[in-house]
Design a protein around this motif. Structure first.
Motif, short mmCIF file in Angstrom:
data_model
loop_
_atom_site.label_atom_id
_atom_site.label_comp_id
_atom_site.label_asym_id
_atom_site.label_seq_id
_atom_site.Cartn_x
_atom_site.Cartn_y
_atom_site.Cartn_z
N VAL A 26 0.87 -1.18 0.00
CA VAL A 26 0.00 0.00 0.00
C VAL A 26 0.90 1.23 0.00
O VAL A 26 1.88 1.29 0.75
CB VAL A 26 -0.91 0.03 1.25
N GLU A 27 0.56 2.24 -0.83
CA GLU A 27 1.43 3.41 -0.91
C GLU A 27 0.65 4.64 -1.38
O GLU A 27 -0.01 4.61 -2.43
CB GLU A 27 2.58 3.14 -1.90
N PHE A 28 0.69 5.74 -0.59
CA PHE A 28 0.18 7.04 -1.01
C PHE A 28 1.19 7.71 -1.94
O PHE A 28 2.40 7.50 -1.81
CB PHE A 28 -0.05 7.96 0.19
N ILE A 83 5.42 -0.86 -4.23
CA ILE A 83 5.05 0.21 -5.16
C ILE A 83 5.63 1.51 -4.63
O ILE A 83 5.54 1.79 -3.43
CB ILE A 83 3.51 0.34 -5.29
N ARG A 84 6.23 2.29 -5.52
CA ARG A 84 6.74 3.60 -5.14
C ARG A 84 6.35 4.62 -6.21
O ARG A 84 6.56 4.39 -7.39
CB ARG A 84 8.26 3.58 -4.98
N TRP A 85 5.78 5.74 -5.77
CA TRP A 85 5.39 6.81 -6.68
C TRP A 85 6.58 7.70 -6.99
O TRP A 85 7.41 7.97 -6.12
CB TRP A 85 4.28 7.66 -6.07
N SER A 97 6.67 -0.43 -9.80
CA SER A 97 6.15 -1.62 -9.14
C SER A 97 7.13 -2.77 -9.39
O SER A 97 7.78 -2.82 -10.44
CB SER A 97 4.76 -1.98 -9.68
N THR A 98 7.24 -3.67 -8.43
CA THR A 98 8.19 -4.76 -8.58
C THR A 98 7.62 -6.06 -8.04
O THR A 98 6.86 -6.06 -7.05
CB THR A 98 9.52 -4.44 -7.87
N SER A 168 13.25 2.07 -3.83
CA SER A 168 13.14 3.39 -3.22
C SER A 168 13.60 4.43 -4.22
O SER A 168 14.68 4.29 -4.81
CB SER A 168 13.99 3.46 -1.94
N VAL A 169 12.79 5.46 -4.42
CA VAL A 169 13.11 6.53 -5.37
C VAL A 169 13.98 7.57 -4.67
O VAL A 169 13.69 7.99 -3.55
CB VAL A 169 11.83 7.18 -5.92
#
Length: 445
Positions: A26-28, A83-85, A97-98, A168-169
């Motif tokens: 889950v990711e905002f 998931i990372r935006w 996404s991975t 991680s971005v």
């Protein structure tokens, strides 16, 4: 923030569900307008916040498919691990996404107009007979129903021999890291055919292996800093300015353990399952099996704060080991001001800790208690005799129901809780005078 919680139902999946429906991340996004979830079936579901405050489904797409590695003879699951935006730079939205082996960059965009009046094609898109074209016209854009499209822009593959556990971005918005059990790779978002290995814990002889990487994350403000944790309970801070290969850490965060309290389970329960930098970048939040800890980046020898999540399970470690529950990986989250910490537990319970007042609360996210506008009472787990009717005995906890994945809105008191195939969204209710009063569960998916 730690007062009782209300519940309202937005949408509910069917009671019967398959393993593929279980939410795995889950990711905002950076503004909190969008919320993305990934599941074990390889699907990504994006929710958008409506003007009235509720989150509704915005887009759904299949991110990963099951694959088979014929060289090593094993199946690669489609499960979405993370998931990372990416920070927004235009009307379109981008996210990474991975699954266990492959990272994908997705573009999610809106389309509300379509072109009409092509010269060389008819209305159905077929090529016209050129001999029939006697005049030329200028194509025009016509309004159409809103269409949300998700398209893969990059595929980053073939760089990990072991299962990817983190992405991680970076704050430079140009690079990101991907971490597996033994290595961390640095990628450029525009280059898919190569990456740079910055951490490598693989020994020459695998019999000498003493620890594995469990999670890694970039610092929110300094693009040269990253932290990664291991199965031994340590967290390392690395500075990429010091050397290209970050095997030598800049700082090591580790709490000394009393040898007299060591047991067979000590190393297992000390394994760090999640690490999060605070929004300010000053602190680190780590979660192991029994506790959540806050570390000051300037103090390595011990954590500033330690919060017991479910200390009542210490007497149950043997049975939890036999059922493999002791290896569950719980996530943790900061609120937008770094003043409250949230993490999950068993029996669909989740815990909140207020750092200033040192108050804590246990709440339950489940359909049985989440009736529309029904008040959720704080829960209490007791080891001995029940003091209240609402108390729950530690022997009656359901270890199949667990809150592993949580996320906190970056600016507001809104949290997302994943429980099996259900997504619960909690948000503060405003009183008539505009003050925050009681947080409420806005939705369950």
């Amino acid at each position: 923030m730690l007062s009782p919680v209300l519940c309202s139902d937005l949408a509910a999946l069917e009671p019967e569900y398959t393993e593929a429906d279980v939410i795995s991340t889950v990711e905002f996004n950076q503004t909190g307008e969008f919320l993305a979830t990934g599941d074990k079936g390889g699907r990504v579901v994006i929710f958008q916040r409506e003007p009235q405050g509720e989150y509704n489904v915005y887009s759904t797409f299949q991110s990963h498919e099951p694959e088979f590695d014929y060289l090593k003879s094993f199946e690669i699951e489609e499960k979405i691990n993370k998931i990372r935006w990416l920070p927004p730079h235009n009307p379109a939205h981008f996210l990474l996404s991975t699954n266990d082996k492959t990272v994908k960059l997705w573009k999610v965009s809106e389309k509300d107009k379509r072109a009409e009046g092509y010269n060389l094609r008819d209305e159905e898109g077929r090529l016209k007979d050129l001999s029939t074209i006697t005049t030329l016209q200028v194509p025009v854009l016509r309004p159409m129903d809103l269409l949300v499209e998700a398209s893969p822009r990059r595929v980053f593959a073939n760089a990990h021999a072991y299962h990817i556990n983190s992405i991680s971005v970076n704050s430079d918005c140009e690079t990101y890291l991907s971490a597996d059990d033994l290595r961390i790779n640095l990628w450029h978002l525009n280059i898919t055919d190569r990456s740079f290995n910055i951490v490598d814990l693989k020994p020459e002889n695998m019999e000498d292996l003493s620890e594995v990487i469990t999670v890694a994350e970039f610092h929110p403000h300094h693009c040269h800093l990253l932290a990664f944790s291991s199965s031994t309970g340590t967290t390392r801070l690395c500075d990429m300015r010091a050397r290209a290969l970050c095997d030598q850490h800049a700082k090591l965060f580790e709490e000394a353990v009393d040898p007299s309290r060591q047991s067979f389970f000590s190393e297992i329960v000390s394994s760090v399952s999640d690490v999060k930098f605070s929004h300010s970048g000053r602190y680190l939040l780590t979660r192991d099996y029994l506790t959540v800890k806050v570390w000051d980046l300037n103090m390595e020898n011990k954590p500033m704060e330690t919060y017991q999540v479910h200390d009542y399970l210490r007497t149950k470690l043997c049975s939890l080991y036999e059922s493999d529950c002791i290896f569950d990986k719980f996530e943790c989250a900061w609120n937008g001001t770094d003043s409250v910490i949230m993490t999950g537990a068993y029996n669909n319970y989740f815990r909140m800790f207020d750092r200033a007042s040192l108050r804590d609360v246990t709440l339950e996210a489940s359909r049985e208690v989440c009736k529309r506008r029904a008040v959720l009472q704080p829960r209490r787990v007791c080891v001995g005799k029940k003091r209240k009717e609402t108390d729950v005995s530690v022997d009656s906890l359901d270890f199949r129901k667990k809150i592993l994945h949580t996320a906190w809105h970056p600016k507001e008191n809104i949290i997302a809780i994943a429980a099996s195939n259900n997504l619960y969204i909690f948000q503060d209710r405003l009183t008539p005078n505009g003050h925050h009063n009681t947080p409420e569960i806005q939705s369950a998916m």
